[in-house]
Write a protein that holds these residues in place. Structure first.
Motif, short mmCIF file in Angstrom:
data_model
loop_
_atom_site.label_atom_id
_atom_site.label_comp_id
_atom_site.label_asym_id
_atom_site.label_seq_id
_atom_site.Cartn_x
_atom_site.Cartn_y
_atom_site.Cartn_z
N GLY A 185 -13.65 -40.13 -26.96
CA GLY A 185 -12.29 -40.38 -26.53
C GLY A 185 -11.47 -41.14 -27.54
N LYS A 186 -11.85 -41.09 -28.81
CA LYS A 186 -11.13 -41.76 -29.90
C LYS A 186 -11.11 -43.27 -29.74
CE LYS A 186 -8.05 -37.84 -30.88
NZ LYS A 186 -6.64 -37.43 -31.15
N ALA A 187 -12.22 -43.83 -29.27
CA ALA A 187 -12.32 -45.29 -29.19
C ALA A 187 -12.22 -45.87 -30.60
CB ALA A 187 -13.65 -45.68 -28.56
N PRO A 188 -11.57 -47.02 -30.76
CA PRO A 188 -11.44 -47.61 -32.10
C PRO A 188 -12.80 -48.02 -32.66
CG PRO A 188 -10.66 -49.13 -30.42
CD PRO A 188 -10.89 -47.83 -29.72
N LEU A 189 -12.89 -48.02 -33.98
CA LEU A 189 -14.11 -48.46 -34.64
C LEU A 189 -14.41 -49.91 -34.30
CD1 LEU A 189 -13.63 -46.97 -38.22
CD2 LEU A 189 -15.24 -46.16 -36.49
N GLU A 190 -15.68 -50.22 -34.10
CA GLU A 190 -16.10 -51.60 -33.92
C GLU A 190 -16.24 -52.25 -35.31
OE1 GLU A 190 -19.77 -51.55 -31.76
OE2 GLU A 190 -19.01 -50.13 -30.26
N ALA A 191 -16.31 -53.57 -35.32
CA ALA A 191 -16.42 -54.28 -36.59
C ALA A 191 -17.63 -53.80 -37.39
CB ALA A 191 -16.51 -55.79 -36.35
N GLY A 192 -18.74 -53.53 -36.69
CA GLY A 192 -19.96 -53.10 -37.37
C GLY A 192 -19.88 -51.70 -37.94
N GLN A 193 -18.83 -50.95 -37.59
CA GLN A 193 -18.66 -49.59 -38.08
C GLN A 193 -17.63 -49.49 -39.20
OE1 GLN A 193 -17.52 -48.24 -34.15
NE2 GLN A 193 -19.45 -47.15 -33.85
N ALA A 194 -17.10 -50.64 -39.62
CA ALA A 194 -16.00 -50.63 -40.59
C ALA A 194 -16.37 -49.95 -41.90
CB ALA A 194 -15.53 -52.07 -40.86
N ARG A 195 -17.63 -50.10 -42.33
CA ARG A 195 -18.06 -49.51 -43.60
C ARG A 195 -18.15 -47.99 -43.54
NH1 ARG A 195 -22.59 -53.05 -46.76
NH2 ARG A 195 -21.44 -52.08 -48.49
N PHE A 196 -18.13 -47.44 -42.32
CA PHE A 196 -18.34 -46.00 -42.15
C PHE A 196 -17.02 -45.23 -42.11
CE2 PHE A 196 -21.82 -47.49 -38.92
CZ PHE A 196 -22.50 -48.15 -39.94
N GLY A 197 -15.92 -45.91 -41.75
CA GLY A 197 -14.73 -45.23 -41.27
C GLY A 197 -13.90 -44.54 -42.34
N ASN A 198 -13.40 -43.34 -42.00
CA ASN A 198 -12.48 -42.60 -42.86
C ASN A 198 -11.53 -41.77 -42.01
OD1 ASN A 198 -13.17 -42.97 -45.77
ND2 ASN A 198 -15.16 -42.23 -45.12
N SER A 199 -10.30 -41.69 -42.45
CA SER A 199 -9.41 -40.64 -41.93
C SER A 199 -9.84 -39.31 -42.55
CB SER A 199 -7.97 -40.95 -42.31
OG SER A 199 -7.82 -40.86 -43.73
N VAL A 200 -9.27 -38.23 -42.06
CA VAL A 200 -9.59 -36.92 -42.64
C VAL A 200 -9.19 -36.88 -44.11
CG1 VAL A 200 -9.00 -34.47 -42.59
CG2 VAL A 200 -9.50 -35.67 -40.46
N ASP A 201 -8.01 -37.37 -44.44
CA ASP A 201 -7.56 -37.32 -45.83
C ASP A 201 -8.47 -38.14 -46.74
OD1 ASP A 201 -5.46 -35.67 -45.18
OD2 ASP A 201 -3.96 -37.27 -45.11
N ARG A 202 -8.83 -39.34 -46.29
CA ARG A 202 -9.69 -40.17 -47.14
C ARG A 202 -11.09 -39.57 -47.23
NH1 ARG A 202 -9.99 -46.66 -46.34
NH2 ARG A 202 -11.57 -46.17 -44.78
N PHE A 203 -11.56 -38.94 -46.15
CA PHE A 203 -12.86 -38.28 -46.22
C PHE A 203 -12.83 -37.14 -47.24
CE2 PHE A 203 -15.67 -34.82 -44.81
CZ PHE A 203 -16.89 -35.47 -44.88
N ASN A 204 -11.75 -36.37 -47.26
CA ASN A 204 -11.65 -35.29 -48.24
C ASN A 204 -11.64 -35.83 -49.66
OD1 ASN A 204 -11.62 -33.34 -46.23
ND2 ASN A 204 -9.38 -33.24 -46.14
N GLU A 205 -10.96 -36.95 -49.87
CA GLU A 205 -10.97 -37.58 -51.19
C GLU A 205 -12.38 -38.05 -51.56
OE1 GLU A 205 -9.13 -41.57 -53.42
OE2 GLU A 205 -8.54 -41.08 -51.35
N LEU A 206 -13.06 -38.66 -50.60
CA LEU A 206 -14.43 -39.14 -50.83
C LEU A 206 -15.36 -37.98 -51.17
CD1 LEU A 206 -16.74 -41.29 -50.56
CD2 LEU A 206 -16.78 -40.72 -48.13
N THR A 207 -15.26 -36.90 -50.42
CA THR A 207 -16.15 -35.76 -50.64
C THR A 207 -15.90 -35.11 -51.99
OG1 THR A 207 -16.25 -35.40 -48.25
CG2 THR A 207 -16.97 -33.59 -49.65
N ALA A 208 -14.64 -35.01 -52.38
CA ALA A 208 -14.33 -34.47 -53.70
C ALA A 208 -14.96 -35.33 -54.80
CB ALA A 208 -12.82 -34.38 -53.89
N ARG A 209 -14.88 -36.64 -54.64
CA ARG A 209 -15.49 -37.54 -55.62
C ARG A 209 -17.01 -37.37 -55.62
NH1 ARG A 209 -16.73 -39.38 -60.02
NH2 ARG A 209 -17.25 -41.60 -60.27
N ALA A 210 -17.61 -37.24 -54.43
CA ALA A 210 -19.07 -37.05 -54.35
C ALA A 210 -19.48 -35.75 -55.04
CB ALA A 210 -19.51 -37.04 -52.90
N ARG A 211 -18.69 -34.70 -54.90
CA ARG A 211 -19.02 -33.45 -55.59
C ARG A 211 -19.04 -33.64 -57.10
NH1 ARG A 211 -19.22 -29.45 -51.84
NH2 ARG A 211 -17.82 -29.61 -50.03
N GLY A 212 -18.12 -34.43 -57.62
CA GLY A 212 -18.13 -34.69 -59.04
C GLY A 212 -19.35 -35.48 -59.48
#
Length: 452
Positions: free
Chosen positions: A162-189
């Motif tokens: 239900g789109k609950a907000p991230l908890e403090a312990g999940q902060a290191r995991f979180g990405n929007s779709v745009d930032r995830f796409n940027e991250l994945t492009a960097r990982a491919r490189g």
């Protein structure tokens, strides 16, 4: 060249096999041969399995969550402890842990790994200057150990259904779709600089940690490579998704995404009969992690129905509390026996349970990681494992019983050699960099424990 007294090649068992590799692939297989000077001589040669699901960092907390507190411990209380643990990990520690995990996997007989990677950022959620910093640490560990890597950056946007907000312990995991796409492009490189057999897929963490619109956007942006997702691991997850989306997790996913042979559905523990049949017929791989599923109290997978409908499966070590190929396979079968109060469950019709488990996991794991292997055949990636059939656990068995012996009587000590796309990292039962990897890990743990 490799010379094996016996080898399980694509056409069945063969004796006195000479095998050559070129550019990471099997270039030639000859049977009824004699060994020649310079050959690497082994006893029994098998296709090596892929470890299709790993969170390498969790290896460092093995044994820390086995103390019962007041009330009923569950997956969800374990998860809270895991969140608190992750906030202390540094990039250097993450790399040292991953190197140890990958080494232990290879010594257990795995040639490749699917790293389901969801620690992306600094403890407060701020990205590193290089958004791919921690993906780079995983890639460095793969390069150090020589394991075949399918890197799976994880989309983790919400704290619950239900789109609950991230908890403090999940902060290191979180990405929007745009930032995830940027991250994945960097990982491919980053991963593109490794050996050619290494690659990048994507992993929407779970239905509860994303949303239908976000997942659709990510799937549209990444139309090639493996897609992995946690699905239906716990009854609470099934209830939460049903309340939010109006359908059970597997039911919803099959109806709303083009699930096919590129997908790997991790756990898929709690399914109806219809979900089991439909998932099997989709062509996706069931990513089973029996040791972790037992440790977390997830419950057993519906193996017999899934196999009866032609379902593909592989195994992974998930939390890495115990990295053991032999134990993973037998725990899978024993979970079925305990539930059904019967024996010899994971086989269709008559036949060897060990062969079904081993060969099924070899093919399914290769499919899940998009590695052209799973059998010893010309042209396949040279993902190979050598076994010592003179080990006391195996020496009384005939050749056709050997896979049963490995799965039900053997320990990982029967592994003598492992090649990952031809890279000969395990020799004489030990990884060639074992001492340095363990020293680095111990140093990292000493530093980490001083902060806990």
């Amino acid at each position: 060249m490799i010379f094996a007294n016996q080898a399980l090649i694509a056409t069945g068992w063969a004796k006195n096999v000479r095998l050559s590799c070129a550019e990471g692939r099997i270039s030639e297989i000859s049977t009824d041969q004699s060994p020649k000077d310079g050959d690497t001589r082994v006893d029994v040669l098998l296709p090596a399995l892929a470890n299709l699901h790993s969170h390498s960092f969790q290896r460092a907390m093995a044994g820390m969550t086995e103390y019962r507190k007041a009330g009923k411990d569950s997956f969800w209380t374990w998860r809270d402890l895991m969140y608190r643990f992750t906030k202390h990990l540094t990039p250097e520690q993450i790399e040292a842990i991953a190197s140890l995990v990958f080494m232990e996997m290879q010594e257990a007989g795995y040639a490749s790994v699917g790293e389901f990677h969801y620690i992306h950022h600094q403890p407060d959620g701020t990205p590193y200057d290089d958004i791919g910093e921690l993906s780079g640490r995983i890639a460095a560990a793969a390069a150090d150990t020589g394991i075949g890597l399918t890197h799976l950056p994880v989309l983790y946007t919400y704290g619950g259904a239900g789109k609950a907000p991230l908890e403090a312990g999940q902060a290191r995991f979180g990405n929007s779709v745009d930032r995830f796409n940027e991250l994945t492009a960097r990982a491919r490189g980053i991963v593109g600089a490794l050996s050619q057999d290494c690659q990048v897929g994507i992993a929407p963490h779970s239905l509860r940690a994303t949303s239908p619109d976000d997942m659709a956007a990510v799937l549209q942006a990444h139309q090639r490579g493996p897609i992995h997702i946690h699905i239906a691991e716990q009854p609470k997850e099934v209830a939460d998704i049903s309340d939010w989306l109006g359908a059970r997790p597997v039911e919803w996913l099959l109806a709303n995404a083009e699930v096919n042979a590129n997908w790997c559905l991790i756990h898929a523990t709690h399914m109806t009969g219809a979900e089991t049949r439909n998932m099997a017929q989709s062509g996706a791989v069931a990513g089973l992690c029996p040791i972790t599923e037992a440790n977390l109290g997830d419950g057993p997978f519906n193996g017999p129905d899934y196999l009866a409908h032609g379902g593909a499966f592989g195994v992974g070590s998930d939390s890495n509390i115990l990295i053991s190929l032999t134990e993973e396979l037998r725990t899978l079968e024993y979970s079925q026996r305990l539930r059904d109060i019967a024996r010899n469950i994971m086989v269709v019709g008559d036949g060897s349970v060990g062969e079904t488990l081993y060969c099924g996991a070899a093919k399914g794991g290769a499919q899940a990681l998009n590695r052209g292997t799973g059998q010893i055949v010309q042209g396949a990636l040279a993902d190979l494992v050598a076994i010592d059939s003179s080990d006391p656990a195996l020496c009384a068995l005939q050749l056709h019983q050997l896979l049963d012996g490995i799965c039900f009587a053997g320990r990982d000590r029967v592994v003598t050699d492992v090649w990952s796309a031809g890279r000969h990292a395990v020799q004489g039962g030990r990884h060639i960099k074992r001492d340095q990897i363990i020293a680095n890990y111990r140093s990292a743990m000493q530093s980490l424990m001083s902060t806990l």
